[in-house]
Design a protein around this motif. Sequence first.
Motif, PDB file in Angstrom:
ATOM      1  N   ILE A 111       5.485   7.134  12.837  1.00 14.20           N
ATOM      2  CA  ILE A 111       4.534   6.245  12.168  1.00 14.20           C
ATOM      3  C   ILE A 111       4.220   6.783  10.781  1.00 14.20           C
ATOM      4  O   ILE A 111       3.902   7.961  10.616  1.00 14.20           O
ATOM      5  CB  ILE A 111       3.237   6.118  12.989  1.00 14.20           C
ATOM      6  N   LYS A 112       4.294   5.900   9.786  1.00 13.08           N
ATOM      7  CA  LYS A 112       3.934   6.261   8.414  1.00 13.08           C
ATOM      8  C   LYS A 112       2.802   5.342   7.944  1.00 13.08           C
ATOM      9  O   LYS A 112       3.009   4.153   7.699  1.00 13.08           O
ATOM     10  CB  LYS A 112       5.147   6.096   7.484  1.00 13.08           C
ATOM     11  N   ASN A 113       1.589   5.885   7.884  1.00  9.57           N
ATOM     12  CA  ASN A 113       0.445   5.177   7.308  1.00  9.57           C
ATOM     13  C   ASN A 113       0.123   3.860   8.015  1.00  9.57           C
ATOM     14  O   ASN A 113      -0.196   2.861   7.383  1.00  9.57           O
ATOM     15  CB  ASN A 113       0.677   4.909   5.815  1.00  9.57           C
ATOM     16  N   PHE A 127      -0.767  -2.427   9.698  1.00 11.12           N
ATOM     17  CA  PHE A 127      -0.005  -1.915   8.562  1.00 11.12           C
ATOM     18  C   PHE A 127      -0.651  -2.347   7.246  1.00 11.12           C
ATOM     19  O   PHE A 127      -1.189  -3.450   7.134  1.00 11.12           O
ATOM     20  CB  PHE A 127       1.437  -2.447   8.598  1.00 11.12           C
ATOM     21  N   GLY A 128      -0.558  -1.458   6.251  1.00 13.51           N
ATOM     22  CA  GLY A 128      -0.876  -1.823   4.875  1.00 13.51           C
ATOM     23  C   GLY A 128      -2.331  -2.017   4.546  1.00 13.51           C
ATOM     24  O   GLY A 128      -2.646  -2.695   3.567  1.00 13.51           O
ATOM     25  N   THR A 129      -3.255  -1.444   5.307  1.00 18.56           N
ATOM     26  CA  THR A 129      -4.674  -1.694   5.035  1.00 18.56           C
ATOM     27  C   THR A 129      -5.464  -0.432   4.722  1.00 18.56           C
ATOM     28  O   THR A 129      -6.659  -0.516   4.449  1.00 18.56           O
ATOM     29  CB  THR A 129      -5.323  -2.377   6.248  1.00 18.56           C
ATOM     30  N   GLN A 130      -4.813   0.749   4.768  1.00 19.98           N
ATOM     31  CA  GLN A 130      -5.560   1.981   4.560  1.00 19.98           C
ATOM     32  C   GLN A 130      -6.057   2.088   3.120  1.00 19.98           C
ATOM     33  O   GLN A 130      -5.356   1.726   2.175  1.00 19.98           O
ATOM     34  CB  GLN A 130      -4.689   3.216   4.886  1.00 19.98           C
ATOM     35  N   GLU A 131      -7.264   2.583   2.989  1.00 24.79           N
ATOM     36  CA  GLU A 131      -7.857   2.751   1.662  1.00 24.79           C
ATOM     37  C   GLU A 131      -7.061   3.768   0.854  1.00 24.79           C
ATOM     38  O   GLU A 131      -6.709   4.842   1.342  1.00 24.79           O
ATOM     39  CB  GLU A 131      -9.307   3.228   1.794  1.00 24.79           C
ATOM     40  N   GLY A 132      -6.781   3.420  -0.393  1.00 30.70           N
ATOM     41  CA  GLY A 132      -6.132   4.347  -1.299  1.00 30.70           C
ATOM     42  C   GLY A 132      -4.640   4.496  -1.101  1.00 30.70           C
ATOM     43  O   GLY A 132      -4.015   5.326  -1.755  1.00 30.70           O
ATOM     44  N   LEU A 133      -4.053   3.720  -0.181  1.00 34.40           N
ATOM     45  CA  LEU A 133      -2.616   3.816   0.058  1.00 34.40           C
ATOM     46  C   LEU A 133      -1.929   2.530  -0.360  1.00 34.40           C
ATOM     47  O   LEU A 133      -2.476   1.437  -0.217  1.00 34.40           O
ATOM     48  CB  LEU A 133      -2.330   4.079   1.543  1.00 34.40           C
ATOM     49  N   LYS A 134      -0.724   2.658  -0.868  1.00 38.30           N
ATOM     50  CA  LYS A 134       0.048   1.475  -1.212  1.00 38.30           C
ATOM     51  C   LYS A 134       0.623   0.854   0.055  1.00 38.30           C
ATOM     52  O   LYS A 134       1.040   1.548   0.968  1.00 38.30           O
ATOM     53  CB  LYS A 134       1.189   1.840  -2.166  1.00 38.30           C
ATOM     54  N   SER A 136       3.345  -0.440   0.419  1.00 38.34           N
ATOM     55  CA  SER A 136       4.773  -0.180   0.549  1.00 38.34           C
ATOM     56  C   SER A 136       5.063   1.085   1.343  1.00 38.34           C
ATOM     57  O   SER A 136       6.212   1.391   1.626  1.00 38.34           O
ATOM     58  CB  SER A 136       5.418  -0.070  -0.832  1.00 38.34           C
ATOM     59  N   ASN A 137       4.039   1.826   1.714  1.00 36.92           N
ATOM     60  CA  ASN A 137       4.248   3.071   2.450  1.00 36.92           C
ATOM     61  C   ASN A 137       3.745   2.983   3.884  1.00 36.92           C
ATOM     62  O   ASN A 137       3.338   3.976   4.462  1.00 36.92           O
ATOM     63  CB  ASN A 137       3.534   4.229   1.744  1.00 36.92           C
ATOM     64  N   SER A 138       3.745   1.806   4.470  1.00 36.16           N
ATOM     65  CA  SER A 138       3.187   1.609   5.801  1.00 36.16           C
ATOM     66  C   SER A 138       4.258   1.021   6.718  1.00 36.16           C
ATOM     67  O   SER A 138       4.623  -0.149   6.582  1.00 36.16           O
ATOM     68  CB  SER A 138       1.973   0.668   5.716  1.00 36.16           C
ATOM     69  N   TYR A 139       4.762   1.830   7.671  1.00 34.38           N
ATOM     70  CA  TYR A 139       5.860   1.372   8.523  1.00 34.38           C
ATOM     71  C   TYR A 139       6.075   2.343   9.676  1.00 34.38           C
ATOM     72  O   TYR A 139       5.449   3.410   9.745  1.00 34.38           O
ATOM     73  CB  TYR A 139       7.155   1.234   7.719  1.00 34.38           C
ATOM     74  N   ALA A 310       8.448  -1.945   6.835  1.00 38.31           N
ATOM     75  CA  ALA A 310       9.558  -1.300   6.129  1.00 38.31           C
ATOM     76  C   ALA A 310       9.051  -0.596   4.890  1.00 38.31           C
ATOM     77  O   ALA A 310       8.078  -1.036   4.271  1.00 38.31           O
ATOM     78  CB  ALA A 310      10.619  -2.327   5.734  1.00 38.31           C
ATOM     79  N   PRO A 311       9.703   0.487   4.486  1.00 37.49           N
ATOM     80  CA  PRO A 311       9.352   1.115   3.211  1.00 37.49           C
ATOM     81  C   PRO A 311       9.771   0.206   2.062  1.00 37.49           C
ATOM     82  O   PRO A 311      10.855  -0.362   2.067  1.00 37.49           O
ATOM     83  CB  PRO A 311      10.167   2.414   3.221  1.00 37.49           C
ATOM     84  N   GLY A 312       8.891   0.053   1.099  1.00 41.60           N
ATOM     85  CA  GLY A 312       9.196  -0.784  -0.051  1.00 41.60           C
ATOM     86  C   GLY A 312       9.008  -2.261   0.199  1.00 41.60           C
ATOM     87  O   GLY A 312       9.130  -3.068  -0.706  1.00 41.60           O
ATOM     88  N   ASP A 313       8.694  -2.653   1.422  1.00 40.08           N
ATOM     89  CA  ASP A 313       8.579  -4.081   1.740  1.00 40.08           C
ATOM     90  C   ASP A 313       7.671  -4.253   2.952  1.00 40.08           C
ATOM     91  O   ASP A 313       7.954  -5.022   3.856  1.00 40.08           O
ATOM     92  CB  ASP A 313       9.967  -4.651   2.026  1.00 40.08           C
ATOM     93  N   SER A 314       6.555  -3.522   2.985  1.00 43.95           N
ATOM     94  CA  SER A 314       5.747  -3.404   4.193  1.00 43.95           C
ATOM     95  C   SER A 314       4.970  -4.669   4.522  1.00 43.95           C
ATOM     96  O   SER A 314       4.560  -5.423   3.639  1.00 43.95           O
ATOM     97  CB  SER A 314       4.771  -2.235   4.058  1.00 43.95           C
TER      98      SER A 314
END
Length: 448
Positions: A111-113, A127-134, A136-139, A310-314
Amino acid sequence: MMSPISSNRPGFTIMELIVVLAIITMLVGIGLGAYIRLSAERTFEGHATSVAELLSLGKVISQRTNSPVMVQCDPYENSVRVVRETTITLFRFEDVSGGTVTGTGGMEGLIKNAQSVAGYIGMGLEFGTQEGLKCSNSYVEFSSNYLLSPPGGLLIEAWIYPGDFNGERFKQLLGKTSEDEKENKTKTKEKDTFKKRYLEEHRFYIVELREAYYLRLTESYALEFGIVPEETAYPFRTRNGVIKANMWNHIVVRYEVDDLRIYVNGVNVSVFWVSDEYRMIPLYKMKESQRELTMPKRIPETDQPFYISAPGDSFYGVIDEVRIGAIAPVEEYVIPSSVHLMGTKKRIYFNAKGELDPYYHSSDEVVLLTDRFGYKPPPEEKGGFSEGGSLNAPPTPEQAEELKKEEEKQETDDRDSRMAILRVSASGEVSLSFMRWSKYFGGGKDEE
């Protein structure tokens, strides 16, 4: 002493012999005709029984293997095919301790982010909702596994809860993608509305996909599915708005050689091919050369990693209950040309209990066969589209006479033709009955 042979003994005249031969010929003709009709009826009943046995086989296999089975009745190929679904892996996201996801079959991903939240059933991954994270890094990343590239056909099933796409939100749901990823941030000034919108939606699209398949959600809440054997290919997509934001949506994708079906919440939605001119072409209008290019005969066997998001397309939202399955043919029966399957293509789905799957069937299913000479199935389904008609001039006297003869012949065919009615009940039981064509379409209820 021998008596001389009398030459006046009465014999058969030529006329009597002709009459006797005529009677014998007539009796032979009647008997032969009855035999041919009886033989044809028995042959028809035999083929109908074979189809019924294949339908029953679908129920038996699903019960014995505890897995879904589909039976396809194709009047255009005049064949019946039994196809079995097997689950390759199922990700339920109930235990993500240690930063990993483990699916059935021992498939483990890192799991990544992404974080564990309430899912559709139990827990899911957000996916994709963490504060301060892009985003694109959630997958979740899984190492390469050849089982995730089934040769016969691919089945994808998932529950998704997408958020609102505000700004640069990414939206790949899952897939096998190349490690050579590039972001295409070039916008277009094309006047064509769809082309402009399509390219804008894909401004972060991974343009160097190789040997991959993927399922993604666009900013217009349309689904896209694509298989890329060797180099970049254009995908298939649904209409905009088939997925609803901020609510649970159930997705099923069935890819079988040259056929693609996408279901959203139990509804078979229309599928379009995005051509190289950025035109939406209905699947049924695709040329054979286009199908061969974009719909390979088998899923590519790749060494690419498998991703949820996916990385780059989360993806942005929650995903739960992801199932990846294989679709493999078990048995096929090609019906002789003297017997015809009726109607259009029909798919009958049995669940793991051997019952009609209520996700696809709301009532009993009926399969019809006939021995009517010259029967032709109606044109294939047009996916909600219809071809324009034309007005014809009144027939000439010669044409009217031909039409009258055709109607008389049709009345004879209606009287002599038989039908087999195969009914699959909700419990998966198959019943077979026979009826004359004229009775079935004339409102008759008495079965033979």
